[in-house]
Design a protein around this motif. Structure first.
Motif, short mmCIF file in Angstrom:
data_model
loop_
_atom_site.label_atom_id
_atom_site.label_comp_id
_atom_site.label_asym_id
_atom_site.label_seq_id
_atom_site.Cartn_x
_atom_site.Cartn_y
_atom_site.Cartn_z
N PHE A 56 1.05 -1.19 0.33
CA PHE A 56 0.08 -0.23 0.43
C PHE A 56 0.96 1.13 -0.08
O PHE A 56 0.49 2.06 -0.52
N LEU A 57 2.05 1.25 0.65
CA LEU A 57 3.22 2.18 1.11
C LEU A 57 3.12 2.98 -0.46
O LEU A 57 3.37 3.75 -1.38
N ARG A 58 3.92 1.58 -1.64
CA ARG A 58 4.21 2.04 -2.75
C ARG A 58 3.09 2.25 -3.99
O ARG A 58 3.14 3.05 -4.53
N ALA A 59 1.87 2.10 -3.28
CA ALA A 59 0.85 2.43 -3.83
C ALA A 59 0.64 3.61 -4.19
O ALA A 59 0.76 4.48 -5.14
N ALA A 60 0.61 4.54 -2.20
CA ALA A 60 0.34 5.27 -2.24
C ALA A 60 1.04 6.20 -2.81
O ALA A 60 1.13 7.69 -3.54
N THR A 61 2.25 6.20 -3.00
CA THR A 61 3.36 6.82 -3.83
C THR A 61 2.89 6.82 -5.06
O THR A 61 3.33 8.46 -6.07
N ARG A 62 2.70 5.80 -5.76
CA ARG A 62 2.57 6.05 -7.45
C ARG A 62 1.32 7.19 -7.22
O ARG A 62 1.54 7.40 -8.35
N ILE A 63 0.35 6.74 -6.19
CA ILE A 63 -0.84 7.83 -6.66
C ILE A 63 -0.61 9.28 -6.45
O ILE A 63 -0.77 10.05 -7.37
N VAL A 64 -0.10 9.74 -5.86
CA VAL A 64 1.34 10.86 -4.97
C VAL A 64 1.48 12.08 -7.03
O VAL A 64 1.43 12.45 -6.86
N ALA A 65 2.38 10.32 -6.95
CA ALA A 65 3.53 10.55 -8.26
C ALA A 65 2.89 11.16 -9.56
O ALA A 65 2.32 12.36 -10.04
N LEU A 66 1.32 10.26 -9.15
CA LEU A 66 -0.04 10.92 -10.60
C LEU A 66 -0.60 11.81 -10.78
O LEU A 66 -1.33 12.81 -11.19
N ARG A 67 -0.93 12.47 -9.53
CA ARG A 67 -1.83 13.31 -9.31
C ARG A 67 -1.70 14.28 -8.12
O ARG A 67 -2.14 15.42 -8.29
N ALA A 68 -0.86 13.62 -7.62
CA ALA A 68 -0.50 15.37 -6.12
C ALA A 68 -1.96 15.65 -5.36
O ALA A 68 -1.68 16.22 -5.65
N PRO A 69 -3.18 14.41 -4.82
CA PRO A 69 -3.65 15.31 -4.13
C PRO A 69 -4.04 15.73 -2.48
O PRO A 69 -2.64 14.90 -2.28
N SER A 70 -4.05 16.25 -2.74
CA SER A 70 -3.96 17.19 -1.28
C SER A 70 -5.06 16.05 -0.06
O SER A 70 -4.72 15.87 0.51
N THR A 71 -6.50 15.98 -0.37
CA THR A 71 -7.42 15.02 -0.16
C THR A 71 -8.02 14.10 -1.00
O THR A 71 -8.03 13.78 -2.51
N LEU A 96 -4.80 1.64 2.87
CA LEU A 96 -4.52 3.23 1.33
C LEU A 96 -4.96 3.68 2.43
O LEU A 96 -3.73 4.96 2.27
N VAL A 97 -5.59 4.76 3.54
CA VAL A 97 -5.76 5.24 4.01
C VAL A 97 -4.64 5.54 4.69
O VAL A 97 -3.81 6.41 4.54
N GLN A 98 -4.26 4.76 5.42
CA GLN A 98 -2.61 5.43 5.66
C GLN A 98 -1.56 5.10 5.63
O GLN A 98 -0.82 6.20 5.56
N ALA A 99 -1.82 4.61 4.52
CA ALA A 99 -0.62 4.61 2.92
C ALA A 99 -0.35 6.08 3.43
O ALA A 99 0.67 7.06 2.79
N LEU A 100 -1.51 6.31 2.10
CA LEU A 100 -1.29 7.87 1.32
C LEU A 100 -1.55 9.18 3.29
O LEU A 100 -0.93 9.90 2.28
N VAL A 101 -1.61 9.01 3.89
CA VAL A 101 -1.69 9.92 5.18
C VAL A 101 -0.32 10.08 5.62
O VAL A 101 0.28 11.04 5.12
N GLU A 102 0.29 8.44 5.40
CA GLU A 102 2.34 8.63 5.37
C GLU A 102 2.65 9.32 4.39
O GLU A 102 4.09 9.99 4.97
N ASP A 120 -3.31 4.55 14.44
CA ASP A 120 -3.03 5.93 13.66
C ASP A 120 -3.76 6.01 13.03
O ASP A 120 -4.40 7.10 12.61
N VAL A 121 -4.85 5.38 12.26
CA VAL A 121 -6.03 5.77 11.52
C VAL A 121 -7.57 5.47 11.62
O VAL A 121 -8.46 6.31 10.99
N ARG A 122 -7.95 5.51 13.06
CA ARG A 122 -8.68 5.13 13.63
C ARG A 122 -9.68 6.20 13.44
O ARG A 122 -10.65 6.18 13.00
N ASP A 123 -9.43 7.58 13.58
CA ASP A 123 -10.25 8.61 13.34
C ASP A 123 -10.54 8.91 11.90
O ASP A 123 -11.28 9.88 11.65
N ARG A 124 -9.80 8.53 11.01
CA ARG A 124 -10.46 8.98 9.47
C ARG A 124 -10.69 7.87 9.38
O ARG A 124 -11.38 8.53 7.26
N VAL A 125 -11.26 7.22 9.68
CA VAL A 125 -12.11 5.63 8.84
C VAL A 125 -13.90 5.61 9.53
O VAL A 125 -13.50 5.50 10.61
#
Lengths: 365, 539
Positions: A44-59, A70-76, A97-102
């Motif tokens: 999931f960390l690898r996937a998050a890295t790729r997603i950020v590279a593709l679109r640089a989303p803030s949210t 995936l939420v946790q990986a994106l937060v990281e 760590d992500v309990r309040d985000r889901v």
């Protein structure tokens, strides 16, 4: 959501279908599906890295986020990510760590807020067709970019009640003004994952976009099929030859030539060994001869030394004798002279009788 | 033992010898020109008190002499072991009560021992002594020959054994009376680090009719005991063979089994000649192969025939009929070179054992191949050869002998039925070389030494091959019970060129003394000027 009207639908699934057993049985991995498992975390960390590279989303909102990996990986990776899932078990099992985000929620309900990107991975195939349409509507209303992945072939899993081909999903997305980013390869996630973006595209642009991919794919496909066919034919030919046990005449020729060369090389090796063994023997024999010759030479040398010493001795004696001879010769000379002197003296005192006698002798001659 | 013992302990069991003879034996010890010895006399309860009187007298006069008087008659084994038990010397010397030591016997042994730290067993030549004191019948022994020792007790007198080794093997064994010395020599030979032969007469064996030194023929029990000793030895060292009676008492035939897993390749060069043999014209190679295959029971035999191009097709057809699937024909179209032909043949063969065979032979003995090849299982045997007869049954080959500046066929032209002066023609034995007319090698040895020297195309290539095997530290064994006719012309002038001899001499030097077939023992009945050198007679 248990009290949802669609709950009655036989092709809809609910929270109870995604219990511990589901996670243990259906996620394609032997390992425990949690952030603490290194392989899942790294995936999931690898996937998050790729997603950020593709679109640089803030949210990002992850619809059907399960345990929120995936939420946790994106937060990281620095993204303000959130997620919800229908499974209470999954949300309860989320990492602290992500309990309040889901949170627990269903995709058929409207979504609050606005997101740079919505991800929906392996979710829609679990919903009935109608529910899926509603979920797409809700997602499209809160973002301009959706990362959608839905298995086109895994009919075996009991909760896959709505398996559709990527083309079908893409068509439904297009109805809502979302089009595939054909330049983005999302196979790091699943082979069928697609990034859709809201865009106003002309037919011409759209055709161009797809043709740019289809044409090379068709070409590649033909080439691959041809190569495959050739390989297949070669394999069956080789199999046939191996079975018949008869290499073609050219191979046979090569084989016999190689054998000939090998035989010659072996023969050469044999004669070389003979040469080496013989030469070693010869060296050994010469060494013995040499040792014997040296021994004899040494003996001769010693004899020469002895003879030389004796020669020296004899020479010394000869010299001594020579000197003695010289002395004796001189003494002899002196003695002779003395005799002559005495004889002379004697002559001057000769008697008359002697004188007469010598005269008589002279006359008588 | 607190005090260090002497170098030699002479052990002499005594049982009722003539008094003068016994006295002479003891005097021959006292007359040694070497002093570091003790003599242990063991009286085996001789009936005559006079014998003991004589022994006591000697023991009282010389402190180096110890007398043991046994209370009962225990025979030679027990009496000898009693003596060995008391011995303090580094080496034990075995002297019989009626024989004589040469005056220099102990000194010569001491000199050899001083040169060799690892020597465990020494033996020397011996002759016989008559009642009138005449010495005759010298046995010119070979250097250390384990295979020969299986065929006969040849080391005999004078045997000098390191005491530590003698004790380790347990001394003489009961149950082998009459051949107890043979049994001991076999067991000592198995463990000895180095065995030394002193080729000088250091012992005189007294021949008195009816005495203990009588011929082994008079003691059939001794022959049987010897046979058993050899069989046990073979079993101990792991040679699969049985011992059979030789043609005379005290001679044994070793009949080996050849393991079935060996593939044996016969390599035979030919030009397909026909010749008249026993009054009938025959194709030589066909008869050679036919008899070779007929007289073996070994399963895996390959026949590699290297034929010169002019060989008639008919001969090749007949070969195919005789050898069937085991035949491998290799054509040779180069100028004649025996060595090269043989090398080509071996390179085309596939066996782990290779037999060289001439095409002008006919196999006589059944199991010839088994007997020829099996000794090669002993890793220190590098080559074996056969007993070859001319068509008139006289000896053609009984091993090579290299001495006096020449390469010889010892025993050539002797009657085929002869045993040789000391069994040389009827027991397997180590030799300096064998003819390649019939010889066997392991393939690895052949490769290791580089096969036949192709620089020797006609003569002496087998001499060179033998030298190479020996120089690799391997034994060459002549096998008496592998018998073939070799139809080599008896009258053919052997025309060897000076350069051929020179080529062998270049490598191996001028032959001086043969280690295994001493020249004097090999004199032929007839002399042949081309084979035997008159110059040797004058030595």
């Amino acid at each position: 959501m248990p009290d949802s009207p669609s709950h009655a639908s036989p092709t809809s699934t609910s929270s109870d279908d995604y219990s511990a057993h589901y996670y243990a049985a259906h996620l394609g991995s032997e390992e425990d599906y949690s952030w603490d498992t290194a392989s899942w975390r790294e995936f999931f960390l690898r996937a998050a890295t790729r997603i950020v590279a593709l679109r640089a989303p803030s949210t990002v909102l992850d619809v059907g986020c399960a345990k929120g990996l995936l939420v946790q990986a994106l937060v990281e990776r620095g993204v303000d990510a959130r997620g919800f899932d229908i499974s209470e078990f999954a949300i309860a099992g989320a990492h602290p760590d992500v309990r309040d985000r889901v949170f627990v929620g269903t995709a058929t309900d409207p979504i609050a807020g606005r997101f740079d990107l919505v991800t929906c991975i392996e979710v829609l195939e679990h919903m009935s067709s109608d529910e899926a349409q509603r979920a797409i509507d809700h997602m499209c209303s809160v973002t301009d970019a959706i990362l959608l992945s839905s298995s086109p072939s895994d009919f075996g899993e009991p909760t896959h009640v709505n398996v559709q081909q990527p083309a079908t999903w893409a068509a439904w997305m297009a109805e809502r003004g979302f089009y595939r980013r054909t330049d983005a390869d999302l196979s790091f996630l699943t082979p069928w994952a697609v990034l859709f973006e809201r865009a106003s595209v002309t037919t011409r642009d759209l055709v161009h976009r797809y043709e740019a991919h289809i044409a090379p794919l068709i070409g590649a496909s033909v080439e691959i099929r041809t190569a495959l066919l050739e390989a297949h034919r070669e394999i069956s030919d080789l199999t046939e030859r191996v079975r018949a046990g008869s290499p073609d005449p050219q191979l046979r020729q090569e084989l016999s030539e190689t054998q000939e060369q090998l035989s010659e090389a072996n023969h050469h090796l044999l004669t070389m060994r003979d040469h080496v063994v013989g030469t070693e023997a010869q060296v050994g024999r010469l060494n013995r001869d040499l040792a014997l010759a040296l021994y004899r030479a040494k003996k001769f040398e010693n004899r020469v030394k002895i003879v030389k010493a004796r020669r020296e001795e004899v020479r010394t004696r000869a010299r001594r004798l020579n000197r003695r001879q010289g002395v004796l010769t001189k003494e002899l000379e002196a003695a002779r002279r003395r005799v002559e002197e005495l004889e002379g003296e004697l002559a001057s005192h000769r008697s008359l009788a002697r004188r007469v006698a010598s005269r008589v002798k002279r006359m008588a001659r | 033992m607190s005090s260090p013992g002497p170098l030699f302990s002479i052990v002499t069991p005594v049982y009722e010898p003539p008094l003068d003879v016994l006295d002479a034996a003891i005097e021959s010890v006292l007359a040694q020109d070497f002093d570091d010895w003790e003599l242990i006399l063991v009286d085996d309860r001789s009936p005559s008190e006079a014998v003991r009187e004589l022994l006591r007298g000697h023991a009282e006069r010389d402190p180096r002499i110890t007398l043991v008087e046994r209370a009962d008659n225990g025979h030679i084994v027990a009496a000898s072991n009693d003596g060995i038990a008391l011995a303090r010397g580094t080496f034990v010397v075995l002297l019989d009560h009626d024989d004589l030591l040469a005056p220099q016997a102990l000194r010569r042994n001491a000199e050899e021992i001083a040169d060799r730290a690892e020597v465990d067993y020494l033996y020397s030549d011996e002759d016989k002594v008559d009642e009138d004191g005449t010495f005759w019948g010298r046995f010119h022994k070979p250097d250390w020959s384990p295979e020969r020792l299986r065929g006969q007790m040849y080391t005999s007198h004078l045997s000098v054994i390191r005491r530590e080794v003698l004790e380790r093997v347990g001394g003489f064994r009961t149950g082998f009376d009459g051949s107890q010395d043979h049994d001991l020599a076999l067991r000592v030979g198995e463990v000895a680090r180095e065995v030394v032969h002193i080729p000088e007469v250091l012992y005189h064996w007294r021949v008195i009719v009816g005495s203990a030194a009588a011929d082994i023929d008079a003691k059939p029990y001794a022959h049987e005991a010897g046979k058993r000793a050899v069989q046990e030895h073979l079993d101990r060292v792991g040679i699969r063979a049985s011992v059979q009676d030789g043609v005379e008492a005290g001679r044994y035939r070793i009949v080996r089994d050849l393991a079935a897993e060996h593939r044996v390749s016969l390599v035979i060069p030919t030009i397909g000649q026909s010749s008249s043999v026993f009054g009938t014209r025959r194709e030589l190679i066909v008869e050679a192969v036919r008899t070779a295959l007929q007289k073996t029971s070994h399963g895996d035999v390959e026949v590699v025939v290297v034929y010169d191009s002019p060989t008639p097709d008919g001969v090749l057809d007949h070969l195919r009929d005789v050898a069937g699937d085991s035949l491998r024909l290799v054509e040779f179209d180069e100028p004649f070179n025996y060595s090269r032909k043989m090398n080509v043949g071996v390179l085309h063969s596939t066996g782990d054992r290779v037999v060289f065979l001439n095409d002008d032979v006919e196999v006589i003995s059944h199991g010839w191949l088994e007997q020829l090849v099996a000794p090669l299982d002993e890793t220190d045997v590098g080559m074996t050869g056969a007993k070859l007869y001319f068509a008139d049954s006289t000896i053609q080959h009984a091993g090579h002998g290299y001495w006096g500046g020449h390469y010889h066929h010892p025993f050539c032209f002797r009657p085929g039925s002869e045993s040789g002066p000391f069994g040389e023609l009827v027991v397997n034995r180590e030799v300096s070389g064998v003819t390649a007319a019939c010889a066997a090698m392991r393939r690895d040895t052949f490769d290791q030494i580089g096969g036949f020297a192709e620089s020797l195309p006609v003569n002496f290539n087998d001499v060179d091959l033998s030298y190479k095997v020996t120089s690799a530290g391997l034994r060459i064994v002549w096998v008496a019970n592998c018998e073939l006719f070799h139809f080599e012309s008896q009258t053919r002038e052997r025309s060897a060129h000076v350069w051929e001899r020179q080529r062998v001499v270049e490598r191996w030097g001028i032959p001086g003394r043969d280690s295994f077939t001493p020249a004097p023992s090999a004199w032929p009945m007839l002399r042949h000027p081309a084979v035997f050198d008159l110059e040797i007679l004058n030595r």
